[in-house]
Design a protein around this motif. Structure first.
Motif, PDB file in Angstrom:
ATOM      1  N   ALA A 178       0.843  -1.196   0.000  1.00  0.00           N
ATOM      2  CA  ALA A 178       0.000   0.000   0.000  1.00  0.00           C
ATOM      3  C   ALA A 178       0.879   1.247   0.000  1.00  0.00           C
ATOM      4  N   TYR A 179       0.376   2.316  -0.619  1.00  0.00           N
ATOM      5  CA  TYR A 179       1.160   3.546  -0.722  1.00  0.00           C
ATOM      6  C   TYR A 179       1.364   4.166   0.663  1.00  0.00           C
ATOM      7  N   PRO A 180       2.622   4.459   1.053  1.00  0.00           N
ATOM      8  CA  PRO A 180       2.907   4.965   2.400  1.00  0.00           C
ATOM      9  C   PRO A 180       2.970   6.489   2.505  1.00  0.00           C
ATOM     10  N   GLY A 181       2.398   7.199   1.557  1.00  0.00           N
ATOM     11  CA  GLY A 181       2.497   8.662   1.551  1.00  0.00           C
ATOM     12  C   GLY A 181       1.702   9.334   2.656  1.00  0.00           C
ATOM     13  N   LYS A 182       2.042  10.584   2.936  1.00  0.00           N
ATOM     14  CA  LYS A 182       1.403  11.371   3.998  1.00  0.00           C
ATOM     15  C   LYS A 182      -0.102  11.490   3.779  1.00  0.00           C
ATOM     16  N   GLY A 183      -0.511  11.809   2.534  1.00  0.00           N
ATOM     17  CA  GLY A 183      -1.933  11.961   2.253  1.00  0.00           C
ATOM     18  C   GLY A 183      -2.704  10.676   2.483  1.00  0.00           C
ATOM     19  N   GLU A 243       3.984  -9.350  -7.551  1.00  0.00           N
ATOM     20  CA  GLU A 243       4.326  -9.113  -6.151  1.00  0.00           C
ATOM     21  C   GLU A 243       3.083  -9.132  -5.281  1.00  0.00           C
ATOM     22  N   GLY A 244       3.168  -9.824  -4.163  1.00  0.00           N
ATOM     23  CA  GLY A 244       2.122  -9.756  -3.151  1.00  0.00           C
ATOM     24  C   GLY A 244       2.744  -9.110  -1.931  1.00  0.00           C
ATOM     25  N   GLY A 245       2.660  -7.802  -1.835  1.00  0.00           N
ATOM     26  CA  GLY A 245       3.389  -7.080  -0.803  1.00  0.00           C
ATOM     27  C   GLY A 245       2.535  -6.639   0.368  1.00  0.00           C
ATOM     28  N   ALA A 256      -1.540  -6.391  -0.167  1.00  0.00           N
ATOM     29  CA  ALA A 256      -1.911  -7.604  -0.894  1.00  0.00           C
ATOM     30  C   ALA A 256      -2.958  -8.403  -0.130  1.00  0.00           C
ATOM     31  N   VAL A 257      -2.777  -8.512   1.191  1.00  0.00           N
ATOM     32  CA  VAL A 257      -3.709  -9.286   2.023  1.00  0.00           C
ATOM     33  C   VAL A 257      -5.132  -8.747   1.895  1.00  0.00           C
ATOM     34  N   ALA A 258      -5.261  -7.437   1.717  1.00  0.00           N
ATOM     35  CA  ALA A 258      -6.578  -6.805   1.612  1.00  0.00           C
ATOM     36  C   ALA A 258      -7.384  -7.324   0.428  1.00  0.00           C
ATOM     37  N   PHE A 259      -6.708  -7.900  -0.572  1.00  0.00           N
ATOM     38  CA  PHE A 259      -7.389  -8.489  -1.729  1.00  0.00           C
ATOM     39  C   PHE A 259      -7.307 -10.012  -1.728  1.00  0.00           C
ATOM     40  N   ALA A 260      -6.421 -10.563  -0.884  1.00  0.00           N
ATOM     41  CA  ALA A 260      -6.114 -11.991  -0.977  1.00  0.00           C
ATOM     42  C   ALA A 260      -6.608 -12.815   0.205  1.00  0.00           C
ATOM     43  N   THR A 261      -7.535 -12.271   0.983  1.00  0.00           N
ATOM     44  CA  THR A 261      -8.138 -13.046   2.062  1.00  0.00           C
ATOM     45  C   THR A 261      -9.293 -13.835   1.448  1.00  0.00           C
ATOM     46  N   ALA A 262      -8.938 -14.873   0.725  1.00  0.00           N
ATOM     47  CA  ALA A 262      -9.867 -15.540  -0.191  1.00  0.00           C
ATOM     48  C   ALA A 262     -10.099 -17.009   0.158  1.00  0.00           C
ATOM     49  N   ASN A 263     -11.133 -17.591  -0.459  1.00  0.00           N
ATOM     50  CA  ASN A 263     -11.365 -19.030  -0.322  1.00  0.00           C
ATOM     51  C   ASN A 263     -10.220 -19.833  -0.908  1.00  0.00           C
ATOM     52  N   ARG A 264      -9.720 -19.372  -2.034  1.00  0.00           N
ATOM     53  CA  ARG A 264      -8.601 -20.035  -2.694  1.00  0.00           C
ATOM     54  C   ARG A 264      -7.579 -18.979  -3.121  1.00  0.00           C
ATOM     55  N   SER A 302       4.731 -11.656   0.619  1.00  0.00           N
ATOM     56  CA  SER A 302       5.454 -11.483   1.881  1.00  0.00           C
ATOM     57  C   SER A 302       4.904 -10.324   2.698  1.00  0.00           C
ATOM     58  N   VAL A 303       5.266 -10.311   3.972  1.00  0.00           N
ATOM     59  CA  VAL A 303       4.805  -9.276   4.889  1.00  0.00           C
ATOM     60  C   VAL A 303       5.548  -7.960   4.670  1.00  0.00           C
ATOM     61  N   ILE A 304       6.727  -8.032   4.054  1.00  0.00           N
ATOM     62  CA  ILE A 304       7.545  -6.855   3.797  1.00  0.00           C
ATOM     63  C   ILE A 304       8.491  -7.184   2.650  1.00  0.00           C
TER      64      ILE A 304
END
Length: 318
Positions: A162-167, A198-200, A204-212, A222-224
């Motif tokens: 996810a983008y780490p910017g101030k905004g 990349e699953g960063g 990435a988890v926000a889209f990949a908490t899936a049945n499969r 990865s987590v980082i």
């Protein structure tokens, strides 16, 4: 073709073969095909050798290859009647996340994915696939739509994070990611996620908490990032190779741990060398999983998805 660092010997051989053929085109009296064919054979052999024994860091490089097929390529080849839906109905539209209604093998569905872009301009427009809060809130809106109308959801994950910017932080980045992850666990429709590059991290988890969860053979999850991990653990980003090994971020490691369900084999040399073949292989896997999940009731899908993540990490330990 863009060559990675470890592909330099391959680049030299293929470059020589190309030079010979160019010479033959300019002077038809020179017969170069036999020598060029020998170089082709040597290059193919070296390609198989290189990609048959990739370590975690080299897989990371392949996963980030700029010529790998991206979300838009998958949507254009695998889906029909794609109708993009923009905006989060709160702040704006995030081009790092694309999604909308479509048909997969004539089955109505919702498809959501990270889009990195293909050239300098499109990469900047899409923020290199790093979503802001409005991107995750758009995904939540689309998942709500899918749940309301009983449409399966297919997500295509390809982001450094996810983008780490101030905004983004001011607009609630962490909350938006959490809401998207929560929504994945709540919807009563089949949810299939494919890591195509990349699953960063939480992005990435926000889209990949899936049945499969499916990963391409040379993708990472990865987590980082290895560089970020190295900077934290060793205060030295140059130790990214050691970090990549320690993170166990390859599809093969994650399959053993039970984090993912399937690995899709890539063409020799990676998806970047034969994009259409790689996309078609992913399409076959999605079709098989969708057929299996479509027979399950909403309550069963939700229960299975929740249990999957409660059990995650138990396999392959010790």
């Amino acid at each position: 073709m863009t060559y990675l660092d470890f592909e330099k010997p391959l680049a030299d051989i293929e470059g020589k073969a190309e030079e010979l053929r160019t010479m033959g085109e300019k002077d038809s009296s020179v017969d170069v095909e036999k020598e060029a064919a020998a170089l082709d054979k040597k290059a193919n052999s070296l390609l198989k050798e290189l990609y048959g024994n990739l370590d975690a860091w080299r897989k990371t490089q392949v996963a980030r290859h700029p010529e790998r097929p991206h979300c838009r390529d998958y949507i254009e080849r695998l889906f029909t009647e794609y109708t993009p839906l923009a905006g989060d109905r709160g702040f704006g539209d995030d081009l790092a996340v694309m999604g909308g209604l479509a048909r997969f093998n004539d089955i109505p569905c919702v498809v959501i994915g990270h889009e990195k872009g293909h050239d300098t301009k499109s990469r900047i427009d899409h923020n290199f696939g790093m979503a802001r809060p409005e991107g995750y809130r758009k995904a939540v809106r689309l998942m709500d739509l899918a749940d309301r109308f009983g449409l399966p959801v297919i997500t295509l994950v390809d982001t450094a994070g996810a983008y780490p910017g101030k905004g983004a932080e001011e607009r609630g980045q962490s909350e938006a990611i959490a809401r998207s992850t929560e929504k994945c666990l709540q919807i009563g429709v089949p949810l299939i996620s494919v890591i195509i590059g990349e699953g960063g991290s939480g992005g990435a988890v926000a889209f990949a908490t899936a049945n499969r969860i499916v990963m391409l053979e040379h993708s990472i999850y990865s987590v980082i990032s290895p560089e970020g991990c190295a900077s934290i653990l060793w205060k030295d980003a140059d130790k990214m190779r050691e970090a990549a090994e320690a993170l166990r971020l390859t599809a093969q490691d994650l399959k053993k741990l039970g984090v993912i369900d399937q690995i899709v084999t890539e063409p020799v040399g990676g998806a970047q060398r034969a994009p259409e073949a790689a996309i078609d292989a992913v399409g076959k896997e999605i079709a098989a999983l969708l057929k299996d999940l479509s027979a399950k009731k909403p309550a069963e899908l939700i229960k299975q998805r929740r249990q999957k993540f409660l059990d995650m990490g138990k396999k392959g330990l010790g």
